[in-house]
Motif scaffolding. Structure first.
Motif, PDB file in Angstrom:
ATOM      1  N   THR A 144       0.847  -1.186   0.000  1.00  0.00           N
ATOM      2  CA  THR A 144       0.000   0.000   0.000  1.00  0.00           C
ATOM      3  C   THR A 144       0.892   1.249   0.000  1.00  0.00           C
ATOM      4  OG1 THR A 144      -1.700  -1.177   1.240  1.00  0.00           O
ATOM      5  CG2 THR A 144      -1.835   1.226   1.202  1.00  0.00           C
TER       6      THR A 144
ATOM      7  N   VAL B 173       0.843   5.153   0.585  1.00  0.00           N
ATOM      8  CA  VAL B 173       0.023   6.225   1.167  1.00  0.00           C
ATOM      9  C   VAL B 173       0.813   7.534   1.119  1.00  0.00           C
ATOM     10  CG1 VAL B 173      -1.220   4.637   2.689  1.00  0.00           C
ATOM     11  CG2 VAL B 173       0.890   5.726   3.478  1.00  0.00           C
TER      12      VAL B 173
ATOM     13  N   THR C 175      -0.650  12.458   6.453  1.00  0.00           N
ATOM     14  CA  THR C 175      -2.063  12.060   6.454  1.00  0.00           C
ATOM     15  C   THR C 175      -2.969  13.148   7.020  1.00  0.00           C
ATOM     16  OG1 THR C 175      -1.754  11.006   8.620  1.00  0.00           O
ATOM     17  CG2 THR C 175      -1.473   9.628   6.656  1.00  0.00           C
TER      18      THR C 175
ATOM     19  N   HIS D 296      -9.350  10.593   5.668  1.00  0.00           N
ATOM     20  CA  HIS D 296      -9.873   9.235   5.762  1.00  0.00           C
ATOM     21  C   HIS D 296     -10.049   8.652   4.358  1.00  0.00           C
ATOM     22  CE1 HIS D 296     -13.481  11.695   5.151  1.00  0.00           C
ATOM     23  NE2 HIS D 296     -14.027  10.609   4.613  1.00  0.00           N
ATOM     24  N   THR D 297     -10.071   7.359   4.270  1.00  0.00           N
ATOM     25  CA  THR D 297     -10.116   6.661   2.978  1.00  0.00           C
ATOM     26  C   THR D 297     -11.531   6.706   2.396  1.00  0.00           C
ATOM     27  OG1 THR D 297      -8.346   5.182   3.693  1.00  0.00           O
ATOM     28  CG2 THR D 297      -9.679   4.474   1.813  1.00  0.00           C
TER      29      THR D 297
ATOM     30  N   GLU E  50      -9.954   3.547  -3.451  1.00  0.00           N
ATOM     31  CA  GLU E  50      -8.559   3.298  -3.794  1.00  0.00           C
ATOM     32  C   GLU E  50      -8.444   2.841  -5.235  1.00  0.00           C
ATOM     33  OE1 GLU E  50      -6.994   0.216  -1.331  1.00  0.00           O
ATOM     34  OE2 GLU E  50      -8.049  -1.386  -2.392  1.00  0.00           O
TER      35      GLU E  50
END
Length: 543
Positions: A137, A139, A143, A153-154, A157
C-alpha cells in the motif's frame, strides 16, 4: 485440200508435243520432290536443333536449381514459408524492431515528459489467478489535510497489478530422522529414510528434473548448466550432472515404453526421421544415427486421444528400423515419400502421403520468380488448405463429406494440370521433378478424401522434430548410442508434456519421486502426462 493437210500435220505432231509435255511434267515433279526433300531435311535439322536446345535448357535449369539449393543450404531460408525460417532467428528480428520502437518512444517521452502517451497499447489481459499476490500500500507521506489540518480518511482506492519475478533460488533440504527410545524397554524406533533417485547424493528429484528439462526441453547442454550453477556458488561437475541424467533415464524407461505402446494403439500416427550425430569412440569421429519419431494429434478431427510424441533411436535410416518400430501397428501412417514407407504392409497399414512435401519443391522454384507453373501449383494446393481450415475440429464423417464435395474437384483438376504441364516442360527440369513426385505418390496423397481422420500433411511430427534439432545444434552430437537412447527417453516425455500444456519440470519431479518409491508397473498409465495432469487438476479443485 488445204484443211486436210493441216489436220494431218497436226496429228503427226501430237506425239512430239506429248513427249515434251511429259518431260516438262517429270521435270516439275522432280523439282518438287527435291524441294520437299530439302524441306524435310531442314525440318529434321530444326527438330534436332530444338531437341538439343531443350536438352541444354533442361540441363541448364537443373544445374541452376542445384546451385540455388546449394546456395540456399548455406545462406538461405530452410523452409517454404517465411514464418518457418529458423523460428528463433525470426523472433529475434521482430524483437529487435520492437525494442527499437520502444526506445524511440521512451526518448520522446523523456524530451516531453508532460505530454500524455498517445500510442495505444495492446490489451495486456489479466495475470493468472494461481500466482501468489504480494500486497503493498502506497500512502501519502502526510495524512493530515494541508488546508485545515484535519485527519484524512479513505474514500476509495486504485489498484494495479504488475508481474514480478524471484530469480531461480537453490535451497538445501535438511532431513532429520530422530531416534525414539522407550524408557521402559529401551527399544529404539526410527523412521525409514525416504528413497531417492540418487542415493546418498546431493540432488532432490526436483533438482534432477530441472537438469533434464533444461537439457532436453530448453536445449541447454550440461556444460552450460555447470557454468550457470557455478555463478550461484554451486560447484557441480558436468560429469556429475551426466550421472544424474543417466539414472533418471533408467528410472523413466518403463514409462517411456508405455508411452510408445499407447501411441502404437492409435488409429493414426505421423512418422518421420531425423539424423543425429553420435560420437564413434573407436574412430574418433561421429557417425550418423537417427531419431524415428511417432506423433499423434487427433484434435483436427475431434478425436479423444491426447496429443503425444515418442522418439526411438536407431543406428540407421534403413527400412528394417521402420518395420521394427511399426511391427505391431495397425492403422494410418502419415509420412513423406521416403522409400521404406512405401513398403509398409498394406494389409494392416494405410499409408497417406504429405501435401506439404509436395508443395515444398514448387515453392523452392516459385520463390526465384518467373515460374508460372510452380506458382499455379502453389495456388491450387493453397485452396485445399483453405478448405481444411474450415473443417478443423469437426468429426471424421463431416470432414469426409466436405472433402468429397469441395476438395475432390480441386484434386482432380490439379492432377489434370500436372499431367498437362509435364508434357510441356523439359524432362530434366526441377519443375518436371516436382510434378513427377506428385504423380508418383498420387495414390497416397488423395487418401485424405476418403478418410476424415487423415490430415492434409504430417506437420505435427515435423514440429515435434524441431526441438530435437535445436538440442542437436547446441550439443553438437550425442556421446554414444546409449546417450542417444537416453535422449529419446527424456525428450519423449518432455515434448509430450509441452503438447498437452503441462509444465515438464513439475511433472518429472513428481513422477521421479513416485517411481523411485516403488511405483507399480501395473499403474504406469496413471503417470502418463495427460492422466497425471487430469488427476492433479482434480486435487486442486478438491482443495
Amino acid at each position: 485440200m488445204c484443211c486436210a493437210w493441216r489436220v494431218s500435220a497436226a496429228i503427226d505432231s501430237l506425239p512430239n508435243d506429248l513427249d515434251a509435255l511429259r518431260a516438262a511434267l517429270l521435270t516439275v515433279v522432280a523439282e518438287r520432290d527435291a524441294e520437299r526433300a530439302e524441306k524435310e531435311k531442314l525440318l529434321a535439322e530444326r527438330d534436332a536443333e530444338r531437341a538439343e536446345r531443350e536438352k541444354l535448357q533442361g540441363l541448364y535449369e537443373h544445374v541452376r536449381h542445384l546451385l540455388r539449393k546449394a546456395n540456399d543450404r548455406t545462406y538461405g531460408a530452410k523452409s517454404e514459408q517465411i514464418e518457418k525460417l529458423p523460428a528463433d532467428q525470426l523472433q529475434l528480428a521482430l524483437e529487435d524492431l520492437e525494442i527499437a520502437d520502444a526506445r524511440k518512444e521512451a526518448d520522446e517521452e523523456k524530451k516531453q515528459p508532460s505530454l500524455p502517451r498517445i500510442r495505444a497499447r495492446k490489451k495486456r489481459g489479466l495475470l493468472p489467478k494461481h500466482l501468489p499476490r504480494i500486497h503493498e500500500t502506497v500512502v501519502p507521506e502526510h495524512t493530515a489535510c494541508s488546508c485545515c489540518g484535519g485527519i484524512l480518511h479513505t474514500i476509495g482506492e486504485e489498484t494495479s497489478e504488475r508481474l514480478d519475478v524471484v530469480p531461480a533460488q537453490y535451497r538445501v533440504i535438511v532431513t532429520h530422522r530422530p531416534k525414539l527410545c522407550c524408557r521402559a524397554c529401551e527399544k529404539i524406533v526410527q523412521a525409514d529414510a525416504p528413497e531417492h533417485l540418487i542415493k546418498s547424493g546431493l540432488p532432490t528429484e526436483a533438482m534432477v528434473a530441472s537438469v533434464l528439462v533444461a537439457k532436453y526441453g530448453w536445449h541447454l547442454p550440461l556444460y552450460r548448466q555447470e557454468k550457470m550453477l557455478g555463478l550461484q556458488g554451486i560447484e557441480i561437475d558436468r560429469s556429475t550432472l551426466a550421472f544424474w541424467v543417466g539414472y533418471a533415464a533408467a528410472e523413466l524407461r518403463p514409462l517411456y515404453e508405455r508411452l510408445k505402446e499407447h501411441l502404437l494403439a492409435s488409429s493414426r500416427l505421423a512418422v518421420d526421421e531425423t539424423p543425429v550425430p553420435v560420437l564413434d569412440p573407436g574412430r574418433g569421429k561421429t557417425k550418423t544415427g537417427y531419431f524415428w519419431s511417432m506423433a499423434r494429434d487427433d484434435r483436427p478431427f475431434g478425436g479423444k486421444d491426447p496429443p503425444a510424441v515418442a522418439y526411438t533411436y536407431a543406428p540407421g535410416r534403413g527400412g528394417t528400423h521402420l518395420h521394427t518400430l511399426l511391427k505391431d501397428y495397425r492403422g494410418i501412417v502419415q509420412c513423406d515419400g521416403y522409400a521404406p514407407y512405401k513398403k509398409l504392409p498394406d494389409e494392416r497399414i494405410t499409408t497417406a502421403f504429405c501435401w506439404a512435401h509436395l508443395r515444398r519443391p514448387f515453392f523452392a522454384i516459385a520463390r526465384k520468380g518467373n515460374a508460372p507453373i510452380a506458382t499455379q501449383a502453389l495456388l491450387r494446393i493453397a485452396q485445399l488448405y483453405r478448405i481444411e481450415k474450415k473443417i478443423r475440429g469437426k468429426s471424421p464423417d463431416e470432414r469426409r463429406a466436405v472433402r468429397q464435395a469441395e476438395s475432390a474437384p480441386h484434386v482432380t483438376a490439379f492432377r489434370t494440370f500436372l499431367e498437362k504441364q509435364l508434357a510441356r516442360v523439359s524432362k530434366k527440369s526441377p519443375t518436371a521433378d516436382a510434378i513427377r513426385y506428385g504423380l508418383n505418390h498420387w495414390h497416397g496423397l488423395i487418401r485424405f478424401l476418403d478418410d476424415g481422420r487423415i490430415d492434409l500433411d504430417s506437420n505435427i511430427v515435423e514440429r515435434s522434430m524441431r526441438p530435437q534439432a535445436l538440442t542437436r545444434k547446441n550439443a553438437l552430437f550425442a556421446g554414444h548410442d546409449n546417450g542417444a537412447e537416453n535422449w529419446a527417453i527424456v525428450a519423449s516425455l518432455v515434448e509430450s508434456c509441452k503438447l498437452n500444456g503441462i509444465d515438464p519440470q513439475a511433472y518429472l519431479a513428481d513422477i521421479l519421486s513416485r517411481l523411485v518409491n516403488l511405483w507399480s508397473n501395473a499403474r504406469l498409465d496413471e503417470l502418463l502426462p495427460w492422466t497425471w495432469a487430469a488427476a492433479r487438476h482434480q486435487l486442486q479443485l478438491a482443495a
